[in-house]
Design an enzyme around this catalytic site. Structure first.
Site, PDB file in Angstrom:
ATOM      1  N   PRO A   1       0.784  -1.250   0.000  1.00 40.84           N
ATOM      2  CA  PRO A   1       0.000   0.000   0.000  1.00 40.84           C
ATOM      3  C   PRO A   1       0.810   1.292   0.000  1.00 40.84           C
ATOM      4  O   PRO A   1       0.576   2.174  -0.819  1.00 40.84           O
ATOM      5  CB  PRO A   1      -0.847  -0.121   1.269  1.00 40.84           C
ATOM      6  CG  PRO A   1      -0.896  -1.577   1.592  1.00 40.84           C
ATOM      7  CD  PRO A   1       0.396  -2.140   1.120  1.00 40.84           C
TER       8      PRO A   1
ATOM      9  N   THR B   1       1.957   2.539  -5.365  1.00 43.00           N
ATOM     10  CA  THR B   1       1.873   3.994  -5.539  1.00 43.00           C
ATOM     11  C   THR B   1       2.336   4.640  -4.238  1.00 43.00           C
ATOM     12  O   THR B   1       1.609   4.620  -3.240  1.00 43.00           O
ATOM     13  CB  THR B   1       0.428   4.432  -5.844  1.00 43.00           C
ATOM     14  OG1 THR B   1      -0.030   3.712  -6.989  1.00 43.00           O
ATOM     15  CG2 THR B   1       0.375   5.924  -6.131  1.00 43.00           C
TER      16      THR B   1
ATOM     17  N   LYS C   1       2.326   9.109 -12.293  1.00 39.34           N
ATOM     18  CA  LYS C   1       1.111   8.531 -11.687  1.00 39.34           C
ATOM     19  C   LYS C   1       0.469   9.528 -10.707  1.00 39.34           C
ATOM     20  O   LYS C   1      -0.750   9.717 -10.703  1.00 39.34           O
ATOM     21  CB  LYS C   1       1.499   7.239 -10.966  1.00 39.34           C
ATOM     22  CG  LYS C   1       0.510   6.684  -9.984  1.00 39.34           C
ATOM     23  CD  LYS C   1      -0.619   5.941 -10.635  1.00 39.34           C
ATOM     24  CE  LYS C   1      -1.611   5.431  -9.594  1.00 39.34           C
ATOM     25  NZ  LYS C   1      -2.848   4.985 -10.187  1.00 39.34           N
TER      26      LYS C   1
ATOM     27  N   LYS D   1      -5.094   9.231  -0.405  1.00 40.26           N
ATOM     28  CA  LYS D   1      -3.658   8.935  -0.261  1.00 40.26           C
ATOM     29  C   LYS D   1      -2.880   9.507  -1.447  1.00 40.26           C
ATOM     30  O   LYS D   1      -1.896  10.236  -1.280  1.00 40.26           O
ATOM     31  CB  LYS D   1      -3.446   7.416  -0.178  1.00 40.26           C
ATOM     32  CG  LYS D   1      -1.970   7.037  -0.091  1.00 40.26           C
ATOM     33  CD  LYS D   1      -1.751   5.550  -0.294  1.00 40.26           C
ATOM     34  CE  LYS D   1      -1.880   5.141  -1.735  1.00 40.26           C
ATOM     35  NZ  LYS D   1      -0.947   4.185  -2.264  1.00 40.26           N
TER      36      LYS D   1
HETATM   37  P1  NAD Z   1      -4.405  -3.843  -0.735  1.00 42.19           P
HETATM   38  O1  NAD Z   1      -4.423  -3.257   0.628  1.00 42.19           O
HETATM   39  O2  NAD Z   1      -5.602  -4.560  -1.250  1.00 42.19           O
HETATM   40  O3  NAD Z   1      -3.167  -4.884  -0.849  1.00 42.19           O
HETATM   41  C1  NAD Z   1      -1.905  -4.654  -0.317  1.00 42.19           C
HETATM   42  C2  NAD Z   1      -1.325  -5.979   0.155  1.00 42.19           C
HETATM   43  O4  NAD Z   1      -0.013  -5.741   0.674  1.00 42.19           O
HETATM   44  C3  NAD Z   1      -2.146  -6.604   1.293  1.00 42.19           C
HETATM   45  O5  NAD Z   1      -2.449  -7.952   0.980  1.00 42.19           O
HETATM   46  C4  NAD Z   1      -1.226  -6.512   2.501  1.00 42.19           C
HETATM   47  O6  NAD Z   1      -1.385  -7.568   3.427  1.00 42.19           O
HETATM   48  C5  NAD Z   1       0.143  -6.530   1.838  1.00 42.19           C
HETATM   49  N1  NAD Z   1       1.206  -5.973   2.661  1.00 42.19           N
HETATM   50  C6  NAD Z   1       1.185  -4.838   3.413  1.00 42.19           C
HETATM   51  N2  NAD Z   1       2.369  -4.666   4.017  1.00 42.19           N
HETATM   52  C7  NAD Z   1       3.147  -5.717   3.633  1.00 42.19           C
HETATM   53  C8  NAD Z   1       4.478  -6.104   3.957  1.00 42.19           C
HETATM   54  N3  NAD Z   1       5.228  -5.378   4.770  1.00 42.19           N
HETATM   55  N4  NAD Z   1       4.943  -7.232   3.398  1.00 42.19           N
HETATM   56  C9  NAD Z   1       4.180  -7.967   2.557  1.00 42.19           C
HETATM   57  N5  NAD Z   1       2.917  -7.655   2.235  1.00 42.19           N
HETATM   58  C10 NAD Z   1       2.410  -6.541   2.770  1.00 42.19           C
HETATM   59  O7  NAD Z   1      -3.971  -2.660  -1.709  1.00 42.19           O
HETATM   60  P2  NAD Z   1      -4.130  -2.603  -3.317  1.00 42.19           P
HETATM   61  O8  NAD Z   1      -5.442  -2.023  -3.647  1.00 42.19           O
HETATM   62  O9  NAD Z   1      -3.708  -3.920  -3.891  1.00 42.19           O
HETATM   63  O10 NAD Z   1      -3.053  -1.465  -3.657  1.00 42.19           O
HETATM   64  C11 NAD Z   1      -1.670  -1.714  -3.722  1.00 42.19           C
HETATM   65  C12 NAD Z   1      -0.998  -0.508  -4.319  1.00 42.19           C
HETATM   66  O11 NAD Z   1      -1.512  -0.290  -5.632  1.00 42.19           O
HETATM   67  C13 NAD Z   1      -1.263   0.788  -3.534  1.00 42.19           C
HETATM   68  O12 NAD Z   1      -0.096   1.567  -3.497  1.00 42.19           O
HETATM   69  C14 NAD Z   1      -2.371   1.451  -4.326  1.00 42.19           C
HETATM   70  O13 NAD Z   1      -2.369   2.863  -4.200  1.00 42.19           O
HETATM   71  C15 NAD Z   1      -2.014   1.038  -5.741  1.00 42.19           C
HETATM   72  N6  NAD Z   1      -3.158   1.029  -6.670  1.00 42.19           N
HETATM   73  C16 NAD Z   1      -4.367   0.548  -6.274  1.00 42.19           C
HETATM   74  C17 NAD Z   1      -5.447   0.565  -7.162  1.00 42.19           C
HETATM   75  C18 NAD Z   1      -6.804   0.032  -6.759  1.00 42.19           C
HETATM   76  O14 NAD Z   1      -7.784   0.329  -7.478  1.00 42.19           O
HETATM   77  N7  NAD Z   1      -6.929  -0.735  -5.689  1.00 42.19           N
HETATM   78  C19 NAD Z   1      -5.270   1.096  -8.461  1.00 42.19           C
HETATM   79  C20 NAD Z   1      -4.013   1.545  -8.842  1.00 42.19           C
HETATM   80  C21 NAD Z   1      -2.956   1.505  -7.927  1.00 42.19           C
END
Ligand code: NAD
Length: 322
Positions: free
Chosen positions: A78, A109, A188, A263
């Site tokens: 995240p 991101t 981004k 965020k």
């Molecule tokens: P999410 O919270 O669904 O998934 C993040 C994963 O990372 C979780 O499974 C969590 O347990 C894991 N995690 C956290 N800390 C960790 C660590 N120290 N070691 C290993 N795993 C760890 O988030 P997401 O929606 O998948 O987003 C991930 C990234 O992508 C973010 O930066 C977000 O801004 C970006 N993003 C998200 C979207 C969206 O629509 N969800 C779109 C574009 C970009």
């Protein structure tokens, strides 16, 4: 070693809403002999994907363990603090093992400063390792469909670009080299700032037009025909019932969560401050996304729920029928 990808194993760390479907594309599309090692702090997530792809996806015990077993490592967590932990933790981080000659790609991101700090650490300690920022756009549905875009922090003439395009192309459609380290993130963040500002402006404009007596479908047509034309209005209109497929029409579900926009918007405003770019709308926009992400009527819903937060009428169809 396998083809242009030049690897026997790929590591994937962070299998959440975006990471899990991305890793599944790797599992189903990479050649049979390429193994995938995974790690997430939520163990059940890893157990699930390993059970789904036996003999292909394996469970790692830490980012370090995944890095030891993989030639290429992709991270999708995240925030900046998580990226720091995953790469730099002295005992369990990727950089706590020898990562010489490995290819590392962070798709999270996060702020550009953290990304550059991780890159600097890698360059100093493992000069033959490669690290790229490659944040994505296209949301969870795009990740599932394999249609996300990657904004890649590398130059167009980077000799590693064909390999990167080959790998990222397994998970997405468009790969845009943005010029150099951390510039994928800068692209981004500026993109999400723009999209976030447009969503607020579109909500405000729709609200004032509707309160003046206009049908929102007419308003959307007017904007689409004139100089205000934009994708948020045309495809993701914040007013429910204007675009059939938009999250707003479906209770603001299945979109880009307002907390994620908060965020990214905050990261963009910080970046602008750091590079001394004046923002007229930065603090105002941040206030809206901050408020909406804390508001129980809006939290966890698509970011275009700012229309609701700003007092827009969602039951306009009832009124028109009277
Ligand atoms: P999410 O919270 O669904 O998934 C993040 C994963 O990372 C979780 O499974 C969590 O347990 C894991 N995690 C956290 N800390 C960790 C660590 N120290 N070691 C290993 N795993 C760890 O988030 P997401 O929606 O998948 O987003 C991930 C990234 O992508 C973010 O930066 C977000 O801004 C970006 N993003 C998200 C979207 C969206 O629509 N969800 C779109 C574009 C970009």
């Amino acid at each position: 070693m396998v083809g242009v990808l030049d690897c026997n194993s790929v590591g994937f760390i962070g299998l959440g809403a975006m990471g899990a479907p991305m890793a599944k594309h790797l599992a189903t599309k990479l050649p049979g002999e390429v193994k995938i090692f995974t790690f997430d702090i939520v163990e059940t997530i890893i157990d699930g994907i390993c059970a789904e792809y036996p003999d292909k996806v394996y469970k790692g015990s830490s980012p370090k363990d995944v890095a030891e077993k993989s030639d290429i490592i992709i991270t999708m967590v995240p925030e900046g603090a998580h990226v720091r932990a995953v790469y730099l933790d002295e005992n369990t981080g990727i950089c706590s093992t020898d990562i010489s000659r490995k290819l590392l790609i962070d798709c999270s991101t996060i702020d550009t400063a953290t990304s550059l700090a991780v890159k600097d650490h890698i360059v100093q300690n493992f000069p033959t390792a490669l690290f790229y920022d490659a944040p994505v756009s296209g949301g969870v549905i795009g990740a599932q469909k394999g249609t996300i875009a990657f904004f890649l922090g590398c130059a167009e003439d980077d000799p590693n670009l064909p390999r990167l395009i080959h790998l990222l192309g397994v998970m997405g459609k468009q790969i845009i080299p943005c010029g150099g380290p951390s510039l994928g993130l800068a692209a981004k963040l500026s993109n999400n700032y723009l999209s976030g500002v447009i969503a607020i402006a579109c909500s405000e404009a729709m609200n004032m037009g509707m309160r003046s007596g206009l049908d929102p479908r007419v308003l959307a047509k007017v904007y689409g025909a004139g100089t205000a034309q934009n994708t948020i209005c045309d495809q993701f209109n914040p007013v429910p019932g204007v675009c059939r497929e938009a999250p707003s029409t479906n209770g603001y579900r299945n979109g880009f969560k307002v907390q994620l926009m908060r965020k990214d918007f905050g990261l963009a405003v910080d970046m602008a401050r750091r590079v001394k770019a004046d923002l007229a709308l930065g603090d105002a926009g941040l206030g809206v996304y901050d408020g909406a992400s804390k508001d129980p009527r809006c939290r966890d819903l698509d970011s275009r729920v700012v229309y609701r937060y700003l007092g827009g009428n969602e039951n306009w169809q009832n009124k028109l029928q009277k």
